[in-house]
Design a protein around this motif. Structure first.
Motif, PDB file in Angstrom:
ATOM      1  N   PHE A 299       0.927  -1.054   0.032  1.00  0.00           N
ATOM      2  CA  PHE A 299       0.010   0.089   0.061  1.00  0.00           C
ATOM      3  C   PHE A 299       0.856   1.155  -0.075  1.00  0.00           C
ATOM      4  CE2 PHE A 299      -2.700  -3.337   1.745  1.00  0.00           C
ATOM      5  CZ  PHE A 299      -3.886  -3.051   1.185  1.00  0.00           C
ATOM      6  N   HIS A 300       0.266   2.426  -0.430  1.00  0.00           N
ATOM      7  CA  HIS A 300       0.822   3.821  -0.495  1.00  0.00           C
ATOM      8  C   HIS A 300       0.606   4.163   0.866  1.00  0.00           C
ATOM      9  CE1 HIS A 300       2.021   3.244  -4.780  1.00  0.00           C
ATOM     10  NE2 HIS A 300       0.566   3.338  -4.981  1.00  0.00           N
ATOM     11  N   ILE A 301       1.725   4.801   1.486  1.00  0.00           N
ATOM     12  CA  ILE A 301       1.570   5.365   2.935  1.00  0.00           C
ATOM     13  C   ILE A 301       1.928   6.614   3.000  1.00  0.00           C
ATOM     14  CG2 ILE A 301       1.509   2.834   3.984  1.00  0.00           C
ATOM     15  CD1 ILE A 301       4.783   3.935   4.795  1.00  0.00           C
ATOM     16  N   GLY A 302       2.172   7.556   1.806  1.00  0.00           N
ATOM     17  CA  GLY A 302       2.407   8.852   1.879  1.00  0.00           C
ATOM     18  C   GLY A 302       3.727   9.350   2.676  1.00  0.00           C
ATOM     19  N   ASN A 303       3.238  10.207   3.661  1.00  0.00           N
ATOM     20  CA  ASN A 303       4.545  10.593   4.535  1.00  0.00           C
ATOM     21  C   ASN A 303       4.439   9.952   5.830  1.00  0.00           C
ATOM     22  OD1 ASN A 303       5.627  11.943   2.446  1.00  0.00           O
ATOM     23  ND2 ASN A 303       4.608  14.196   3.336  1.00  0.00           N
ATOM     24  N   SER A 304       3.547   8.922   5.915  1.00  0.00           N
ATOM     25  CA  SER A 304       3.245   8.402   7.143  1.00  0.00           C
ATOM     26  C   SER A 304       4.768   7.965   7.877  1.00  0.00           C
ATOM     27  CB  SER A 304       2.226   7.139   7.209  1.00  0.00           C
ATOM     28  OG  SER A 304       1.037   7.866   6.647  1.00  0.00           O
TER      29      SER A 304
ATOM     30  N   ASP B 212      -0.098  10.799  -1.401  1.00  0.00           N
ATOM     31  CA  ASP B 212       1.220  11.418  -1.440  1.00  0.00           C
ATOM     32  C   ASP B 212       1.086  12.992  -0.581  1.00  0.00           C
ATOM     33  OD1 ASP B 212       2.482   9.672  -2.778  1.00  0.00           O
ATOM     34  OD2 ASP B 212       2.534  10.560  -4.622  1.00  0.00           O
ATOM     35  N   GLY B 213       2.111  13.503   0.231  1.00  0.00           N
ATOM     36  CA  GLY B 213       2.115  14.681   0.918  1.00  0.00           C
ATOM     37  C   GLY B 213       1.206  14.664   2.066  1.00  0.00           C
ATOM     38  N   TYR B 214       0.546  13.527   2.441  1.00  0.00           N
ATOM     39  CA  TYR B 214      -0.057  13.416   3.591  1.00  0.00           C
ATOM     40  C   TYR B 214       0.500  12.530   4.656  1.00  0.00           C
ATOM     41  CZ  TYR B 214      -4.118  16.444   2.005  1.00  0.00           C
ATOM     42  OH  TYR B 214      -4.695  17.389   1.576  1.00  0.00           O
ATOM     43  N   MET B 215       0.281  12.662   5.825  1.00  0.00           N
ATOM     44  CA  MET B 215       0.664  11.354   6.794  1.00  0.00           C
ATOM     45  C   MET B 215      -0.385  10.901   7.597  1.00  0.00           C
ATOM     46  SD  MET B 215       2.588  13.439   9.554  1.00  0.00           S
ATOM     47  CE  MET B 215       4.014  13.846   8.544  1.00  0.00           C
ATOM     48  N   ALA B 216      -0.684   9.700   7.904  1.00  0.00           N
ATOM     49  CA  ALA B 216      -1.565   8.989   8.643  1.00  0.00           C
ATOM     50  C   ALA B 216      -1.373   9.397  10.012  1.00  0.00           C
ATOM     51  CB  ALA B 216      -2.124   7.455   8.339  1.00  0.00           C
ATOM     52  N   LEU B 217      -2.231   9.845  10.886  1.00  0.00           N
ATOM     53  CA  LEU B 217      -2.224  10.218  12.244  1.00  0.00           C
ATOM     54  C   LEU B 217      -3.304   9.515  13.174  1.00  0.00           C
ATOM     55  CD1 LEU B 217      -1.450  14.047  11.603  1.00  0.00           C
ATOM     56  CD2 LEU B 217       0.147  12.020  12.344  1.00  0.00           C
ATOM     57  N   ASP B 218      -4.078   8.811  12.471  1.00  0.00           N
ATOM     58  CA  ASP B 218      -5.258   7.971  13.280  1.00  0.00           C
ATOM     59  C   ASP B 218      -5.870   7.137  12.282  1.00  0.00           C
ATOM     60  OD1 ASP B 218      -6.709   7.126  15.557  1.00  0.00           O
ATOM     61  OD2 ASP B 218      -7.962   8.939  15.638  1.00  0.00           O
ATOM     62  N   ILE B 219      -6.519   6.125  12.832  1.00  0.00           N
ATOM     63  CA  ILE B 219      -7.306   5.152  11.959  1.00  0.00           C
ATOM     64  C   ILE B 219      -8.698   5.792  11.689  1.00  0.00           C
ATOM     65  CG2 ILE B 219      -6.115   3.149  13.107  1.00  0.00           C
ATOM     66  CD1 ILE B 219      -8.598   2.759  14.900  1.00  0.00           C
ATOM     67  N   GLY B 220      -9.269   5.435  10.631  1.00  0.00           N
ATOM     68  CA  GLY B 220     -10.531   6.129  10.156  1.00  0.00           C
ATOM     69  C   GLY B 220     -11.442   5.529  10.672  1.00  0.00           C
ATOM     70  N   PRO B 221     -12.882   6.089  10.457  1.00  0.00           N
ATOM     71  CA  PRO B 221     -13.906   5.661  10.827  1.00  0.00           C
ATOM     72  C   PRO B 221     -14.239   4.229  10.319  1.00  0.00           C
ATOM     73  CG  PRO B 221     -14.351   7.219   9.044  1.00  0.00           C
ATOM     74  CD  PRO B 221     -12.890   7.045   9.401  1.00  0.00           C
ATOM     75  N   ARG B 222     -13.839   3.721   9.272  1.00  0.00           N
ATOM     76  CA  ARG B 222     -14.425   2.287   8.836  1.00  0.00           C
ATOM     77  C   ARG B 222     -13.581   1.317   9.559  1.00  0.00           C
ATOM     78  NH1 ARG B 222     -13.771   0.539   3.998  1.00  0.00           N
ATOM     79  NH2 ARG B 222     -12.375   2.543   3.260  1.00  0.00           N
ATOM     80  N   THR B 223     -12.265   1.721   9.969  1.00  0.00           N
ATOM     81  CA  THR B 223     -11.340   1.053  10.670  1.00  0.00           C
ATOM     82  C   THR B 223     -11.820   0.852  12.222  1.00  0.00           C
ATOM     83  OG1 THR B 223      -9.466   1.511   9.166  1.00  0.00           O
ATOM     84  CG2 THR B 223      -9.058   0.447  11.452  1.00  0.00           C
ATOM     85  N   VAL B 224     -12.532   2.002  12.701  1.00  0.00           N
ATOM     86  CA  VAL B 224     -12.900   1.918  13.992  1.00  0.00           C
ATOM     87  C   VAL B 224     -13.939   0.968  14.279  1.00  0.00           C
ATOM     88  CG1 VAL B 224     -14.146   3.535  15.755  1.00  0.00           C
ATOM     89  CG2 VAL B 224     -12.231   4.489  14.629  1.00  0.00           C
TER      90      VAL B 224
END
Length: 378
Positions: free
Chosen positions: A198-203, A267-279
């Motif tokens: 998977f692409h993970i951007g700047n995470s 690209d250009g974003y970092m993941a900082l929390d899990i999203g609502p569907r993951t929750v």
């Protein structure tokens, strides 16, 4: 608050042992604890309990000699002394012998520091005294983890987060045979997602880095993550990775975080929390289990924008405990902090008081200071 208890007349020159080690810190003194302890012990109608305070842990003989039955002595912060955590066994033993001379019996309550192998008071002291037993808190911790790791009800889910796969890999490998589901969050999830293509951007991730295993051999993190996912499948453990994320261009608060539609991070974003569907996916997983253990936050919960994932895990565990008798254990550290912040810590079976010690137990280790006790009631 602590400054209220400072004595302007007190000087380091008055305490040669503290001057020698240079570790005294007004902000970390236990003098306020002595005052609070005295207030608590004398809050009832019984005889007054005198609480003495030794400002120099290694020079308290005169205070001990004057004490009468029923009195209490609180020593100053032991961490002020370099001998407490010295790498030199003889220095730790010398300090332990001095502390041992003040009493006859040791009751250990410091689960939060029980994983420290170089500790004069946690490891060497029971060796010098020839015995050591658990206090109520230590016994509660050992009992909770013995229940978790000694045949807990199935199905069982481990929710594991935090920054690095390398920090948790020994936990993951040890607990794999005891769980049915593994829900991964935090920055470590992006190392797994990257390994899965998977692409993970700047995470944040550990891709391309190496890790020294327990045998001292360097392991490539990418290969380690891939091998772990293969091993989990072979053990019939369903690994749940985030399917969406809360993202931003930097690790800063925002009123408008990007919620991804897939597991890919732009690209250009970092993941900082899990999203609502993951929750929701993780919540459903917890709801169908009989045991859940949580170690490591799902995101940067210290920033409110990215706290939903961690707070939702705490709520799901609390709901399961109250509604269906879920055995739920939160492994101290940041996970415990998150559960406290959202008000669900009191709703689960057990919240550990020690992150490092909990990690040791979940990795299959016995923390050194617990091992040093001869009466554990495990």
């Amino acid at each position: 608050l602590l400054k209220r208890f400072r004595s302007d007349e007190r000087s380091r020159a008055s305490f040669p042992q503290l001057r020698q080690y240079g570790g005294f810190d007004d902000e970390l003194t236990l003098r306020p604890v002595a005052a609070r302890l005295s207030k608590l012990l004398n809050s009832g109608s019984g005889p007054r309990v005198e609480v003495n305070f030794a400002e120099d842990c290694l020079d308290a003989d005169d205070i001990v000699a004057r004490m009468e039955p029923g009195q209490v002595l609180l020593l100053e912060n032991l961490r002020f002394y370099s001998d407490e955590n010295s790498r030199d066994e003889s220095e730790r033993t010398t300090m332990a012998r001095k502390i041992a001379s003040y009493g006859d019996y040791l009751v250990s309550e410091a689960f939060g520091t029980s994983h420290r192998k170089n500790s004069a008071t946690m490891v060497n002291l029971p060796m010098v005294l020839g015995h050591g037993c658990c206090g109520y808190l230590m016994q509660k911790e050992i009992t909770a983890y013995a229940k978790l790791l000694g045949g807990a009800p199935r199905p069982m889910v481990a929710i594991v987060g935090g920054a690095k796969v390398s920090d948790k890999i020994n936990l993951l490998l040890n607990i794999l045979s005891q769980i049915d589901y593994l829900a991964v969050g935090g920055a470590m999830a992006y190392t797994f997602l990257k390994a899965a293509g998977f692409h993970i951007g700047n995470s944040f991730h550990e891709t391309g880095q190496s890790f020294g295993d327990k045998y001292g051999e360097a392991q490539n993190i990418d290969d380690l993550a891939k091998r772990f996912l293969i091993k989990a499948k072979a053990c019939n453990v369903e690994v749940l990775l985030p399917v969406d994320h809360l993202c931003h261009t930097s690790c800063d608060p925002t009123d408008d975080p990007l919620i991804t539609e897939t597991a890919h991070v732009p690209d250009g974003y970092m993941a900082l929390d899990i999203g609502p569907r993951t929750v929701e996916s993780y919540r459903r997983c917890v709801s169908r289990c009989k045991t859940a253990v949580w170690s490591g936050p799902m995101g940067v919960f210290e920033i409110p924008t990215y706290a939903t994932g961690s707070f939702s895990i705490a709520k799901a565990m609390g709901d399961g405990t109250r509604e269906s008798g879920l055995l739920s254990i939160i492994g101290g550290g940041a996970s415990a902090d998150a559960a406290q912040r959202c008000g669900h810590a009191t709703r689960v079976s057990h919240v550990s008081s020690g992150g490092g010690a909990s990690l040791d137990l979940l990795e299959g280790k016995v923390p050194p200071s617990i091992n040093a006790l001869d009466d554990k009631h495990a």
